[in-house]
Structures are given as C-alpha cells and as structure tokens.
Motif scaffolding. Structure first.
Motif, mmCIF file in Angstrom:
data_model
loop_
_atom_site.group_PDB
_atom_site.id
_atom_site.type_symbol
_atom_site.label_atom_id
_atom_site.label_comp_id
_atom_site.label_asym_id
_atom_site.label_seq_id
_atom_site.Cartn_x
_atom_site.Cartn_y
_atom_site.Cartn_z
ATOM 1 N N ALA A 95 0.836 -1.203 0.000
ATOM 2 C CA ALA A 95 0.000 0.000 0.000
ATOM 3 C C ALA A 95 0.871 1.252 0.000
ATOM 4 C CB ALA A 95 -0.915 0.000 1.216
ATOM 5 N N PRO A 96 0.379 2.307 -0.644
ATOM 6 C CA PRO A 96 1.085 3.586 -0.559
ATOM 7 C C PRO A 96 0.942 4.157 0.845
ATOM 8 C CG PRO A 96 -0.954 3.838 -1.757
ATOM 9 C CD PRO A 96 -0.803 2.379 -1.472
ATOM 10 N N PRO A 97 1.745 5.154 1.177
ATOM 11 C CA PRO A 97 1.587 5.778 2.489
ATOM 12 C C PRO A 97 0.172 6.343 2.659
ATOM 13 C CG PRO A 97 3.536 6.621 1.355
ATOM 14 C CD PRO A 97 2.811 5.755 0.384
ATOM 15 N N ALA A 98 -0.273 6.407 3.881
ATOM 16 C CA ALA A 98 -1.634 6.907 4.155
ATOM 17 C C ALA A 98 -1.815 8.342 3.680
ATOM 18 C CB ALA A 98 -1.934 6.794 5.646
ATOM 19 N N SER A 99 -0.735 9.123 3.703
ATOM 20 C CA SER A 99 -0.830 10.514 3.256
ATOM 21 C C SER A 99 -1.026 10.618 1.743
ATOM 22 C CB SER A 99 0.421 11.287 3.667
ATOM 23 O OG SER A 99 1.568 10.705 3.059
ATOM 24 N N ASP A 100 -0.728 9.536 1.011
ATOM 25 C CA ASP A 100 -0.884 9.537 -0.445
ATOM 26 C C ASP A 100 -2.272 9.073 -0.875
ATOM 27 O OD1 ASP A 100 0.062 9.896 -3.094
ATOM 28 O OD2 ASP A 100 0.516 7.764 -3.261
ATOM 29 N N MET A 101 -3.005 8.461 0.016
ATOM 30 C CA MET A 101 -4.316 7.908 -0.326
ATOM 31 C C MET A 101 -5.364 9.014 -0.459
ATOM 32 S SD MET A 101 -3.930 4.604 -0.525
ATOM 33 C CE MET A 101 -5.592 4.005 -0.477
ATOM 34 N N LEU A 102 -6.235 8.840 -1.411
ATOM 35 C CA LEU A 102 -7.423 9.681 -1.537
ATOM 36 C C LEU A 102 -8.572 8.848 -0.992
ATOM 37 C CD1 LEU A 102 -6.763 11.078 -5.116
ATOM 38 C CD2 LEU A 102 -6.632 12.339 -2.973
ATOM 39 N N TRP A 103 -8.796 8.955 0.297
ATOM 40 C CA TRP A 103 -9.699 8.072 1.011
ATOM 41 C C TRP A 103 -11.118 8.041 0.476
ATOM 42 C CZ3 TRP A 103 -7.550 4.326 3.466
ATOM 43 C CH2 TRP A 103 -6.267 4.492 3.980
ATOM 44 N N PRO A 104 -11.698 9.141 -0.010
ATOM 45 C CA PRO A 104 -13.064 9.033 -0.557
ATOM 46 C C PRO A 104 -13.146 8.129 -1.798
ATOM 47 C CG PRO A 104 -12.541 11.312 -0.070
ATOM 48 C CD PRO A 104 -11.268 10.538 0.094
ATOM 49 N N ASN A 105 -12.015 7.943 -2.493
ATOM 50 C CA ASN A 105 -12.017 7.151 -3.727
ATOM 51 C C ASN A 105 -11.629 5.692 -3.508
ATOM 52 O OD1 ASN A 105 -12.646 9.521 -4.978
ATOM 53 N ND2 ASN A 105 -10.659 9.837 -5.912
ATOM 54 N N THR A 107 -4.906 7.342 -5.419
ATOM 55 C CA THR A 107 -3.767 7.954 -4.731
ATOM 56 C C THR A 107 -3.440 9.304 -5.364
ATOM 57 O OG1 THR A 107 -2.154 6.859 -6.169
ATOM 58 C CG2 THR A 107 -2.741 5.721 -4.115
ATOM 59 N N LYS A 108 -2.843 10.150 -4.566
ATOM 60 C CA LYS A 108 -2.411 11.454 -5.068
ATOM 61 C C LYS A 108 -1.323 11.285 -6.117
ATOM 62 C CE LYS A 108 -3.463 13.709 -0.704
ATOM 63 N NZ LYS A 108 -2.897 14.266 0.526
ATOM 64 N N LEU A 149 -7.351 18.933 -15.284
ATOM 65 C CA LEU A 149 -6.909 17.540 -15.371
ATOM 66 C C LEU A 149 -6.949 16.851 -14.010
ATOM 67 C CD1 LEU A 149 -3.892 17.918 -17.833
ATOM 68 C CD2 LEU A 149 -6.142 16.922 -18.320
ATOM 69 N N ASP A 150 -6.586 17.564 -12.952
ATOM 70 C CA ASP A 150 -6.646 16.989 -11.608
ATOM 71 C C ASP A 150 -8.090 16.708 -11.203
ATOM 72 O OD1 ASP A 150 -5.160 16.233 -9.165
ATOM 73 O OD2 ASP A 150 -6.367 17.833 -8.263
ATOM 74 N N ALA A 151 -8.983 17.605 -11.540
ATOM 75 C CA ALA A 151 -10.398 17.372 -11.234
ATOM 76 C C ALA A 151 -10.935 16.168 -11.994
ATOM 77 C CB ALA A 151 -11.221 18.621 -11.571
ATOM 78 N N VAL A 152 -10.492 15.990 -13.235
ATOM 79 C CA VAL A 152 -10.913 14.822 -14.009
ATOM 80 C C VAL A 152 -10.402 13.546 -13.354
ATOM 81 C CG1 VAL A 152 -10.550 13.610 -16.204
ATOM 82 C CG2 VAL A 152 -11.178 16.020 -16.203
ATOM 83 N N ALA A 153 -9.125 13.540 -12.966
ATOM 84 C CA ALA A 153 -8.527 12.328 -12.388
ATOM 85 C C ALA A 153 -9.126 11.986 -11.029
ATOM 86 C CB ALA A 153 -7.017 12.499 -12.268
ATOM 87 N N VAL A 154 -9.302 12.983 -10.165
ATOM 88 C CA VAL A 154 -9.736 12.715 -8.789
ATOM 89 C C VAL A 154 -11.261 12.648 -8.687
ATOM 90 C CG1 VAL A 154 -9.733 13.614 -6.433
ATOM 91 C CG2 VAL A 154 -7.659 13.723 -7.809
#
Length: 178
Positions: free
Chosen positions: A45-55, A152-153, A140-145
């Motif tokens: 797993a990536p670090p917790a700070s890298d996770m986008l938890w809602p996704n 992940t970020k 582009l960031d809005a499209v990805a996230v």
C-alpha cells in the motif's frame, strides 16, 4: 460499502491491511490468493498521506473505464485546443482586429501607438496562453480525482503530468506552425 461502489458480490476492489513487520508485509504481498491469474492484484500500500480516502471504495474496473472515457474526452479537447491557440494568436494581431473593428485602426497604424502595438501583439498572446496552460492542470486533476476516482495522489499527479505534457507539445507545435 454502498451498492454503487460495490462489485457484484458486494466487496470493494481495494483493501488496506497494516502489518507491523516488513517481512510479514512482504510475504503477504507475494501471496497467491486465487487459482485464476489476474483475479486479485496484491501490492504494498502507498503511504496513508498519499491515499485519496473518498475514492478507495470505487472499484478498479470503474476507475479504469472512467480513465478511458476521460482520455477520449481529452482527445476531443486537444482537437479544440489547436484552433483555440491559433485564434488567440490571430486575435492579438492589431492589423487583423482593425480590419473587423474600425475603432482599432488608429492603434494599428499610427506611430504614437507603436509601444502598445508591440505589447498587444507580442506579450498578450503569451499571457493568454500561459493562463490557459495554468488552468489546464486544475482541470486535469479534477478529471482524475473527481470524475475517474483515482485512489492515490501520486496516481493523480502522474495522470496530470502525462496529459499536461501532451498539451504543451501540442501548443508548441501549433504556435510554431501558425
């Protein structure tokens, strides 16, 4: 997990497990969980700070489908980007504008407006294109996230940087060609 973000069997496509021993974590990451190849992808797993938890609960197949749809949409945006860049350069030429708008004829022809002509035809297109290129990573960031739901970020940054490079190259090509 809501039904919208669940697979057919009700399970999410992402699970996060914390191990306190690096050896046990490495063993678990190499563990074969099913007899069918490709059913389960296991990775550290990536670090917790890298996770986008809602996704996290969005199924991987849905993320992949949305990324594909976003790529198709970005292709059409690139097709619109080409005339946009060319038209910005054409609209910042005072001679062209004076032909369509008679109030600009003195600015385009009189000697006392030379510095304004240089400013409008030399700097204004650059600033407009910088503004467009500055807004593009936000889109582009809005499209990805928000649309695709990357988890992940770092995956979002990779998506943004690769697509942004294509738009920069396209802009250079159109600017040199026009």
């Amino acid at each position: 997990i809501s039904r919208r973000y669940a697979n057919e069997d009700g399970a999410s496509s992402t699970g996060v497990v914390t191990f306190y021993s690096p050896a046990v974590a490495s063993d678990a990451a190499q563990l074969v969980l099913t007899a069918r190849r490709g059913d389960v992808h296991v990775s550290l797993a990536p670090p917790a700070s890298d996770m986008l938890w809602p996704n996290v609960s969005i199924p991987k197949d849905e993320v992949d489908e949305r990324l594909g749809a976003a790529n198709v949409g970005l292709f059409f945006l690139a097709l619109l980007w080409t005339p946009l860049v060319a038209s910005v350069q054409a609209l910042c030429n005072l001679e062209v504008l004076a032909h369509y708008w008679s109030a600009l004829k003195p600015l385009a022809r009189e000697e006392k407006y030379e510095s304004l002509r240089i400013l409008v035809s030399g700097s204004l297109p650059v600033y407009i294109m910088l503004a467009l290129l500055g807004a593009l990573p936000i889109v582009l960031d809005a499209v990805a996230v928000s649309y695709a739901g990357v988890k992940t970020k770092s995956a979002a940054h990779a998506y943004v940087s690769s697509r942004y490079l294509y738009f920069q190259l396209l802009q250079i090509f159109v600017t040199v060609a026009s």
